[in-house]
Design an enzyme around this catalytic site. Structure first.
Site, PDB file in Angstrom:
ATOM      1  N   PRO A  10       2.753  -6.920   1.176  1.00 59.11           N
ATOM      2  CA  PRO A  10       1.493  -7.537   1.580  1.00 59.11           C
ATOM      3  C   PRO A  10       0.263  -6.977   0.866  1.00 59.11           C
ATOM      4  O   PRO A  10       0.158  -5.774   0.634  1.00 59.11           O
ATOM      5  CB  PRO A  10       1.416  -7.250   3.083  1.00 59.11           C
ATOM      6  CG  PRO A  10       2.324  -6.098   3.302  1.00 59.11           C
ATOM      7  CD  PRO A  10       3.430  -6.244   2.293  1.00 59.11           C
ATOM      8  N   ASN A  11      -0.611  -7.907   0.536  1.00 64.44           N
ATOM      9  CA  ASN A  11      -1.922  -7.630  -0.072  1.00 64.44           C
ATOM     10  C   ASN A  11      -1.855  -7.207  -1.536  1.00 64.44           C
ATOM     11  O   ASN A  11      -2.887  -7.078  -2.189  1.00 64.44           O
ATOM     12  CB  ASN A  11      -2.698  -6.571   0.754  1.00 64.44           C
ATOM     13  CG  ASN A  11      -2.905  -7.017   2.185  1.00 64.44           C
ATOM     14  OD1 ASN A  11      -3.395  -8.134   2.409  1.00 64.44           O
ATOM     15  ND2 ASN A  11      -2.507  -6.227   3.148  1.00 64.44           N
ATOM     16  N   ARG A  18      -8.772  -5.938  -5.171  1.00 63.99           N
ATOM     17  CA  ARG A  18      -8.635  -5.227  -3.898  1.00 63.99           C
ATOM     18  C   ARG A  18      -8.934  -3.731  -4.075  1.00 63.99           C
ATOM     19  O   ARG A  18      -8.201  -3.033  -4.787  1.00 63.99           O
ATOM     20  CB  ARG A  18      -7.195  -5.398  -3.397  1.00 63.99           C
ATOM     21  CG  ARG A  18      -6.877  -4.600  -2.167  1.00 63.99           C
ATOM     22  CD  ARG A  18      -5.383  -4.512  -1.922  1.00 63.99           C
ATOM     23  NE  ARG A  18      -5.138  -3.741  -0.721  1.00 63.99           N
ATOM     24  CZ  ARG A  18      -3.955  -3.243  -0.377  1.00 63.99           C
ATOM     25  NH1 ARG A  18      -2.901  -3.452  -1.154  1.00 63.99           N
ATOM     26  NH2 ARG A  18      -3.816  -2.573   0.718  1.00 63.99           N
ATOM     27  N   TYR A  23      -6.982   1.228  -6.037  1.00 59.63           N
ATOM     28  CA  TYR A  23      -5.806   0.603  -6.659  1.00 59.63           C
ATOM     29  C   TYR A  23      -6.011   0.209  -8.122  1.00 59.63           C
ATOM     30  O   TYR A  23      -5.072  -0.251  -8.763  1.00 59.63           O
ATOM     31  CB  TYR A  23      -5.382  -0.625  -5.837  1.00 59.63           C
ATOM     32  CG  TYR A  23      -4.981  -0.253  -4.418  1.00 59.63           C
ATOM     33  CD1 TYR A  23      -3.892   0.587  -4.180  1.00 59.63           C
ATOM     34  CD2 TYR A  23      -5.712  -0.706  -3.321  1.00 59.63           C
ATOM     35  CE1 TYR A  23      -3.539   0.952  -2.886  1.00 59.63           C
ATOM     36  CE2 TYR A  23      -5.358  -0.350  -2.024  1.00 59.63           C
ATOM     37  CZ  TYR A  23      -4.275   0.473  -1.813  1.00 59.63           C
ATOM     38  OH  TYR A  23      -3.923   0.842  -0.536  1.00 59.63           O
ATOM     39  N   ASN A  74       7.483  -1.805  -3.547  1.00 60.39           N
ATOM     40  CA  ASN A  74       6.200  -1.381  -2.995  1.00 60.39           C
ATOM     41  C   ASN A  74       5.979  -2.261  -1.773  1.00 60.39           C
ATOM     42  O   ASN A  74       5.586  -3.421  -1.896  1.00 60.39           O
ATOM     43  CB  ASN A  74       5.060  -1.538  -3.999  1.00 60.39           C
ATOM     44  CG  ASN A  74       3.743  -1.002  -3.440  1.00 60.39           C
ATOM     45  OD1 ASN A  74       3.623  -0.743  -2.236  1.00 60.39           O
ATOM     46  ND2 ASN A  74       2.761  -0.839  -4.307  1.00 60.39           N
ATOM     47  N   ALA A  77       1.631  -1.898   3.292  1.00 58.27           N
ATOM     48  CA  ALA A  77       1.468  -1.268   4.612  1.00 58.27           C
ATOM     49  C   ALA A  77       2.742  -1.330   5.453  1.00 58.27           C
ATOM     50  O   ALA A  77       2.906  -0.525   6.379  1.00 58.27           O
ATOM     51  CB  ALA A  77       0.311  -1.931   5.357  1.00 58.27           C
ATOM     52  N   GLU A  98      11.102   3.646  -3.922  1.00 62.10           N
ATOM     53  CA  GLU A  98       9.837   3.326  -3.252  1.00 62.10           C
ATOM     54  C   GLU A  98       8.683   3.675  -4.188  1.00 62.10           C
ATOM     55  O   GLU A  98       8.627   4.798  -4.692  1.00 62.10           O
ATOM     56  CB  GLU A  98       9.757   4.143  -1.960  1.00 62.10           C
ATOM     57  CG  GLU A  98       8.468   3.964  -1.210  1.00 62.10           C
ATOM     58  CD  GLU A  98       8.399   4.883   0.016  1.00 62.10           C
ATOM     59  OE1 GLU A  98       9.422   5.503   0.378  1.00 62.10           O
ATOM     60  OE2 GLU A  98       7.315   4.971   0.601  1.00 62.10           O
ATOM     61  N   HIS A 100       4.361   3.513  -4.846  1.00 63.09           N
ATOM     62  CA  HIS A 100       2.998   3.262  -4.381  1.00 63.09           C
ATOM     63  C   HIS A 100       2.052   3.545  -5.534  1.00 63.09           C
ATOM     64  O   HIS A 100       2.201   4.558  -6.230  1.00 63.09           O
ATOM     65  CB  HIS A 100       2.638   4.151  -3.192  1.00 63.09           C
ATOM     66  CG  HIS A 100       3.549   3.913  -2.036  1.00 63.09           C
ATOM     67  ND1 HIS A 100       3.444   2.806  -1.233  1.00 63.09           N
ATOM     68  CD2 HIS A 100       4.615   4.614  -1.592  1.00 63.09           C
ATOM     69  CE1 HIS A 100       4.410   2.843  -0.328  1.00 63.09           C
ATOM     70  NE2 HIS A 100       5.140   3.920  -0.530  1.00 63.09           N
ATOM     71  N   ARG A 107      -4.058  10.499   1.315  1.00 62.77           N
ATOM     72  CA  ARG A 107      -4.967   9.558   1.982  1.00 62.77           C
ATOM     73  C   ARG A 107      -4.918   9.765   3.501  1.00 62.77           C
ATOM     74  O   ARG A 107      -4.699  10.875   3.960  1.00 62.77           O
ATOM     75  CB  ARG A 107      -4.581   8.130   1.563  1.00 62.77           C
ATOM     76  CG  ARG A 107      -4.715   7.901   0.043  1.00 62.77           C
ATOM     77  CD  ARG A 107      -4.321   6.491  -0.347  1.00 62.77           C
ATOM     78  NE  ARG A 107      -5.204   5.513   0.261  1.00 62.77           N
ATOM     79  CZ  ARG A 107      -4.957   4.190   0.280  1.00 62.77           C
ATOM     80  NH1 ARG A 107      -3.855   3.725  -0.297  1.00 62.77           N
ATOM     81  NH2 ARG A 107      -5.801   3.358   0.846  1.00 62.77           N
TER      82      ARG A 107
HETATM   83  C1  DQA Z   1       0.242   1.064  -1.214  1.00 61.46           C
HETATM   84  C2  DQA Z   1      -0.137   2.139  -0.194  1.00 61.46           C
HETATM   85  C3  DQA Z   1      -0.087   1.590   1.225  1.00 61.46           C
HETATM   86  O1  DQA Z   1      -0.458   2.599   2.157  1.00 61.46           O
HETATM   87  C4  DQA Z   1      -1.043   0.417   1.367  1.00 61.46           C
HETATM   88  O2  DQA Z   1      -0.944  -0.136   2.657  1.00 61.46           O
HETATM   89  C5  DQA Z   1      -0.824  -0.623   0.318  1.00 61.46           C
HETATM   90  C6  DQA Z   1      -0.604  -0.182  -1.057  1.00 61.46           C
HETATM   91  C7  DQA Z   1       0.095   1.569  -2.660  1.00 61.46           C
HETATM   92  O3  DQA Z   1       0.638   0.929  -3.562  1.00 61.46           O
HETATM   93  O4  DQA Z   1      -0.605   2.566  -2.901  1.00 61.46           O
HETATM   94  O5  DQA Z   1      -0.910  -1.813   0.575  1.00 61.46           O
HETATM   95  O6  DQA Z   1       1.609   0.732  -1.023  1.00 61.46           O
END
Ligand code: DQA
Length: 147
Positions: A10-11, A18, A23, A74, A77, A98, A100, A107
């Site tokens: 998501p997102n 964003r 990011y 990835n 959240a 995994e 990120h 954070r």
């Molecule tokens: C993320 C880190 C997560 O905590 C966050 O909710 C994201 C992006 C990252 O790529 O740094 O959506 O996965």
């Protein structure tokens, strides 16, 4: 030829605009191109998917079984909340790395807990888009060495 699924949650479709301070300015299309090119250079087949929906991400993990040799995930959240994603990974028995973009350990406290980490072969965080390439390299190395 090995096949790797690059799965973004998501997102992450909003990357580029964003919270660029966290990011960066690289878009999801840029990341998917980077992964596809890295795959081509390493004789890998790469499938890229993104969804904002937990169930769709689970469907993609299920669909990867028998079709892919590993997953770069990835989960955004959902990383911090989704037992359903954790169970999906355990169910398909595929190696998952995994990833990120940000360093989730530097954070907010709630980002430090990952539901994915206990069922992943490893975690890469804080290297921006490079993390996806590092994750692909780890999966390929494991697949080719039979570990
Ligand atoms: C993320 C880190 C997560 O905590 C966050 O909710 C994201 C992006 C990252 O790529 O740094 O959506 O996965």
């Amino acid at each position: 030829m090995h096949t790797i699924l690059i799965l973004n949650g998501p997102n992450l479709n909003l990357l580029g605009t964003r919270q660029p301070d966290i990011y960066g300015r690289t878009t999801l299309a840029d990341i998917e191109r980077l992964c596809t090119e890295h795959g081509a250079a390493n004789k890998l087949s790469v499938i890229c998917k993104q969804s904002n929906h937990e169930g769709t991400l689970i469907d993609e993990i299920h669909a990867a079984r028998g079709r892919c040799d590993g997953i770069v995930l990835n989960a955004g959240a959902y990383t911090h909340t989704s037992i359903a994603l954790m169970d999906a990974i355990s169910s398909v028995e595929l190696p998952v790395v995994e990833v990120h973009l940000s360093n989730i350990h530097a954070r907010e406290a709630f980002r430090r807990r990952s539901r994915i980490a206990p069922v992943a072969v490893g975690q890469i965080a804080g290297f921006g888009p490079l993390g996806y390439r590092l994750a692909m390299d780890a999966l390929v190395d494991m697949a080719r060495s039979g570990t």
